[in-house]
Design an enzyme around this catalytic site. Sequence first.
Site, PDB file in Angstrom:
ATOM      1  N   ASP A  63       6.320  -4.097  -1.060  1.00 17.72           N
ATOM      2  CA  ASP A  63       5.684  -2.959  -0.389  1.00 17.72           C
ATOM      3  C   ASP A  63       6.720  -1.885  -0.080  1.00 17.72           C
ATOM      4  O   ASP A  63       7.922  -2.159  -0.016  1.00 17.72           O
ATOM      5  CB  ASP A  63       5.001  -3.432   0.901  1.00 17.72           C
ATOM      6  CG  ASP A  63       3.987  -2.426   1.439  1.00 17.72           C
ATOM      7  OD1 ASP A  63       3.774  -1.374   0.802  1.00 17.72           O
ATOM      8  OD2 ASP A  63       3.396  -2.695   2.507  1.00 17.72           O
ATOM      9  N   GLY A  64       6.235  -0.683   0.136  1.00 20.09           N
ATOM     10  CA  GLY A  64       7.074   0.437   0.537  1.00 20.09           C
ATOM     11  C   GLY A  64       7.313   0.420   2.035  1.00 20.09           C
ATOM     12  O   GLY A  64       6.998  -0.541   2.732  1.00 20.09           O
ATOM     13  N   GLY A  98       2.343   4.382   7.678  1.00 24.27           N
ATOM     14  CA  GLY A  98       1.995   5.769   7.358  1.00 24.27           C
ATOM     15  C   GLY A  98       0.640   5.839   6.664  1.00 24.27           C
ATOM     16  O   GLY A  98      -0.116   6.791   6.833  1.00 24.27           O
ATOM     17  N   ASP A 145       8.052   3.478   5.543  1.00 25.64           N
ATOM     18  CA  ASP A 145       8.257   4.867   5.955  1.00 25.64           C
ATOM     19  C   ASP A 145       9.707   5.101   6.364  1.00 25.64           C
ATOM     20  O   ASP A 145      10.237   6.201   6.176  1.00 25.64           O
ATOM     21  CB  ASP A 145       7.296   5.216   7.097  1.00 25.64           C
ATOM     22  CG  ASP A 145       5.853   5.080   6.638  1.00 25.64           C
ATOM     23  OD1 ASP A 145       5.487   5.761   5.668  1.00 25.64           O
ATOM     24  OD2 ASP A 145       5.109   4.261   7.201  1.00 25.64           O
ATOM     25  N   GLU A 171      -0.709  -5.482   6.127  1.00 24.73           N
ATOM     26  CA  GLU A 171       0.657  -5.613   5.589  1.00 24.73           C
ATOM     27  C   GLU A 171       1.434  -6.671   6.370  1.00 24.73           C
ATOM     28  O   GLU A 171       2.170  -7.470   5.796  1.00 24.73           O
ATOM     29  CB  GLU A 171       1.380  -4.265   5.651  1.00 24.73           C
ATOM     30  CG  GLU A 171       0.765  -3.242   4.704  1.00 24.73           C
ATOM     31  CD  GLU A 171       1.320  -1.837   4.843  1.00 24.73           C
ATOM     32  OE1 GLU A 171       2.068  -1.576   5.804  1.00 24.73           O
ATOM     33  OE2 GLU A 171       1.004  -1.005   3.985  1.00 24.73           O
ATOM     34  N   THR A 228       0.832  -1.203   0.000  1.00 30.99           N
ATOM     35  CA  THR A 228       0.000   0.000   0.000  1.00 30.99           C
ATOM     36  C   THR A 228       0.866   1.253   0.000  1.00 30.99           C
ATOM     37  O   THR A 228       1.937   1.263   0.610  1.00 30.99           O
ATOM     38  CB  THR A 228      -0.887  -0.011   1.264  1.00 30.99           C
ATOM     39  OG1 THR A 228      -1.734  -1.156   1.201  1.00 30.99           O
ATOM     40  CG2 THR A 228      -1.745   1.239   1.361  1.00 30.99           C
TER      41      THR A 228
HETATM   42  C1  5RP Z   1       1.325   2.035   4.284  1.00 30.87           C
HETATM   43  C2  5RP Z   1       2.798   1.903   4.305  1.00 30.87           C
HETATM   44  C3  5RP Z   1       3.570   2.464   3.160  1.00 30.87           C
HETATM   45  O1  5RP Z   1       4.390   1.475   2.662  1.00 30.87           O
HETATM   46  C4  5RP Z   1       4.400   3.618   3.633  1.00 30.87           C
HETATM   47  O2  5RP Z   1       3.566   4.557   4.270  1.00 30.87           O
HETATM   48  C5  5RP Z   1       5.167   4.261   2.477  1.00 30.87           C
HETATM   49  O3  5RP Z   1       4.302   4.984   1.666  1.00 30.87           O
HETATM   50  P1  5RP Z   1       4.743   5.705   0.331  1.00 30.87           P
HETATM   51  O4  5RP Z   1       5.164   4.633  -0.627  1.00 30.87           O
HETATM   52  O5  5RP Z   1       3.505   6.429  -0.122  1.00 30.87           O
HETATM   53  O6  5RP Z   1       5.876   6.664   0.667  1.00 30.87           O
HETATM   54  O7  5RP Z   1       3.383   1.344   5.208  1.00 30.87           O
HETATM   55  O8  5RP Z   1       0.734   1.595   5.476  1.00 30.87           O
END
Ligand code: 5RP
Length: 219
Positions: A82-83, A97, A85, A104, A29
């Site tokens: 996944d990404g 975030g 923060d 996740e 996400t």
């Molecule tokens: C969502 C997350 C995202 O991976 C994290 O917030 C990074 O977001 P972005 O890719 O928009 O910088 O943990 O719950």
Amino acid sequence: MMSQDELKKSVGWAALNYVKPDTIVGVGTGTTALHFIDALATMKNRIIGAVSSSEASTIKLKQLGINVFDCNEVDDLEIYVDGADEINHNMQMIKGGGAALTREKIIAAIARKFICIVDESKCVNVLGRFPLPVEVIPMARSYVGRELVKLGGQPVYRQGVVTDNGNIIIDVRGLSIVNPIELEHKINNIAGVVSVGLFADRAANVALVGTANGVKVLE
Ligand code: 5RP
């Protein structure tokens, strides 16, 4: 100069190298994960489908014609992309975030390999500058807040946010997380906590870091 979004895009597309044909892919996400979904759509006829960590990602996957499976239908997942923060040198992360941390964590637990996609601004020596998200059952909000103060943090209720699971988020500021696994376990043990956005016990296996000089691969 590449913008932060261009760096996110570079790693979102680089993650495509880890997708094996005829598999179900775990999809995360956030804005970086959305780039990965765009990339994944170019392979949609060669994969079985995806499991998704949020309603937002599910909508995007379906819009692009990718099959989305319920987690309970899937017992083996090769990768989760996944990404994050923040990510440290041990590939431990702060996530959540976007408030999707619990789903996740579930998909990360099922997947054999966690592939973290970040731009270089997310790389840190010590986790904690980014407020640590904790998903909490609404009736436990005040109690959990008091327990988090005992652990040295400053809990802040994330106003107006309800998670996909119907819970609230408390963001913990002011932590310098020198022992991420220990803190993850301590917070997990507080009654009323659903999950904590520390991904330390189950860290990433591969990190793709977007830099101005290209994508760095850490494993
Ligand atoms: C969502 C997350 C995202 O991976 C994290 O917030 C990074 O977001 P972005 O890719 O928009 O910088 O943990 O719950």
